[in-house]
Scaffold this motif. Structure first.
Motif, mmCIF file in Angstrom:
data_model
loop_
_atom_site.group_PDB
_atom_site.id
_atom_site.type_symbol
_atom_site.label_atom_id
_atom_site.label_comp_id
_atom_site.label_asym_id
_atom_site.label_seq_id
_atom_site.Cartn_x
_atom_site.Cartn_y
_atom_site.Cartn_z
ATOM 1 N N VAL A 280 2.040 20.588 6.631
ATOM 2 C CA VAL A 280 2.226 19.133 6.581
ATOM 3 C C VAL A 280 2.240 18.659 5.129
ATOM 4 O O VAL A 280 3.080 17.839 4.740
ATOM 5 N N GLU A 281 1.342 19.173 4.323
ATOM 6 C CA GLU A 281 1.312 18.796 2.899
ATOM 7 C C GLU A 281 2.620 19.180 2.210
ATOM 8 O O GLU A 281 3.128 18.437 1.373
ATOM 9 N N GLU A 282 3.168 20.333 2.578
ATOM 10 C CA GLU A 282 4.457 20.776 2.039
ATOM 11 C C GLU A 282 5.559 19.789 2.451
ATOM 12 O O GLU A 282 6.394 19.385 1.633
ATOM 13 N N LEU A 283 5.572 19.390 3.725
ATOM 14 C CA LEU A 283 6.566 18.428 4.213
ATOM 15 C C LEU A 283 6.423 17.075 3.517
ATOM 16 O O LEU A 283 7.424 16.435 3.182
ATOM 17 N N VAL A 284 5.199 16.635 3.309
ATOM 18 C CA VAL A 284 4.957 15.359 2.623
ATOM 19 C C VAL A 284 5.538 15.417 1.216
ATOM 20 O O VAL A 284 6.190 14.467 0.767
ATOM 21 N N LYS A 285 5.317 16.529 0.515
ATOM 22 C CA LYS A 285 5.853 16.678 -0.842
ATOM 23 C C LYS A 285 7.387 16.686 -0.807
ATOM 24 O O LYS A 285 8.040 16.022 -1.615
ATOM 25 N N GLU A 286 7.967 17.420 0.134
ATOM 26 C CA GLU A 286 9.425 17.451 0.276
ATOM 27 C C GLU A 286 9.966 16.042 0.532
ATOM 28 O O GLU A 286 10.976 15.635 -0.059
ATOM 29 N N ALA A 287 9.306 15.313 1.414
ATOM 30 C CA ALA A 287 9.750 13.955 1.752
ATOM 31 C C ALA A 287 9.659 13.040 0.538
ATOM 32 O O ALA A 287 10.547 12.225 0.285
ATOM 33 N N ARG A 288 8.579 13.157 -0.216
ATOM 34 C CA ARG A 288 8.395 12.334 -1.412
ATOM 35 C C ARG A 288 9.475 12.640 -2.443
ATOM 36 O O ARG A 288 10.102 11.748 -2.996
ATOM 37 N N ASP A 289 9.734 13.939 -2.687
ATOM 38 C CA ASP A 289 10.761 14.336 -3.659
ATOM 39 C C ASP A 289 12.152 13.883 -3.204
ATOM 40 O O ASP A 289 12.943 13.397 -3.999
ATOM 41 N N TRP A 290 12.417 14.033 -1.916
ATOM 42 C CA TRP A 290 13.698 13.603 -1.345
ATOM 43 C C TRP A 290 13.871 12.096 -1.515
ATOM 44 O O TRP A 290 14.942 11.626 -1.916
ATOM 45 N N HIS B 25 0.859 -1.196 0.000
ATOM 46 C CA HIS B 25 0.000 0.000 0.000
ATOM 47 C C HIS B 25 0.896 1.246 0.000
ATOM 48 O O HIS B 25 1.875 1.329 0.742
ATOM 49 N N GLY B 26 0.562 2.232 -0.828
ATOM 50 C CA GLY B 26 1.368 3.439 -0.968
ATOM 51 C C GLY B 26 1.529 4.247 0.306
ATOM 52 O O GLY B 26 2.529 4.947 0.485
ATOM 53 N N ALA B 27 0.565 4.176 1.209
ATOM 54 C CA ALA B 27 0.642 4.950 2.447
ATOM 55 C C ALA B 27 1.813 4.511 3.322
ATOM 56 O O ALA B 27 2.347 5.319 4.087
ATOM 57 N N ILE B 28 2.217 3.276 3.213
ATOM 58 C CA ILE B 28 3.326 2.770 4.033
ATOM 59 C C ILE B 28 4.587 3.567 3.717
ATOM 60 O O ILE B 28 5.226 4.134 4.609
ATOM 61 N N LYS B 29 4.933 3.618 2.451
ATOM 62 C CA LYS B 29 6.125 4.341 2.017
ATOM 63 C C LYS B 29 6.009 5.823 2.378
ATOM 64 O O LYS B 29 6.968 6.445 2.809
#
Length: 177
Positions: A162-172, A113-117
């Motif tokens: 939080v949405e900004e952090l999620v995007k940063e984490a995904r890009d990282w 499931h994508g939420a795990i990652k």
């Protein structure tokens, strides 16, 4: 209206996670693939968090989780089903059924499931980027002071960050993996 309760980070949260993880491993036994401490209580560099331990469990088959609802109730958890996230099983736990002061949130997903990652990348990103984690903690404190008696407005106030952090984490995570 629920109060906004933010506390300084403490290593007691890691100990609370370990105790609860052991109980959950006994309940789900062979269904569990992995179990993780997630959320702000798992990231010391945030500095502050609601004192609720978030636990992520990865299982072989999500549908089998429903067979454990009664065992979870016996441990103080309330089975909520998907609770707004497709493919998840969600179980909040309170320390007292009368006060409804939550102590743990268990999020269970089937392997893949994508939420795990997403959850794990978010945690790892903030652990490795302490300035961003501290900014998140500072925002939590400011919002808790602004909305001490309105948890909904507190949550709304941090959503964009939080949405900004999620995007940063995904890009990282895409860059390093």
């Amino acid at each position: 209206m629920r109060k906004t309760n933010i506390l300084p980070w403490t290593d007691k949260w890691a100990k609370s996670y370990e105790l609860e993880a052991n109980k959950l491993k006994q309940i789900f036994r062979d269904e569990i693939i992995e179990i993780f401490h997630i959320g702000s209580t798992s990231i010391p560099t945030i500095g502050y968090a609601k004192p609720i331990i978030d636990i992520l469990i990865v299982v072989k088959e999500i549908d089998k989780v429903d067979f454990y609802n009664e065992k979870m109730r016996l441990e103080g958890y309330e089975p909520k089903g998907e609770y707004g996230i497709e493919g998840r099983r969600y179980f909040p736990k309170s320390n007292n059924e009368h006060t409804q002061h939550r102590t743990h949130h268990v999020h269970i997903f089937q392997v893949g499931h994508g939420a795990i990652k997403g959850h794990l990348n978010f945690k790892e990103y903030l652990l490795l980027h302490p300035k961003r984690a501290k900014a998140y903690g500072d925002l939590k404190i400011a919002l808790a002071k602004q909305f001490p008696d309105n948890h909904y407005d507190y949550q709304e106030g941090k959503q964009e960050f939080v949405e900004e952090l999620v995007k940063e984490a995904r890009d990282w995570a895409k860059k390093i993996k």
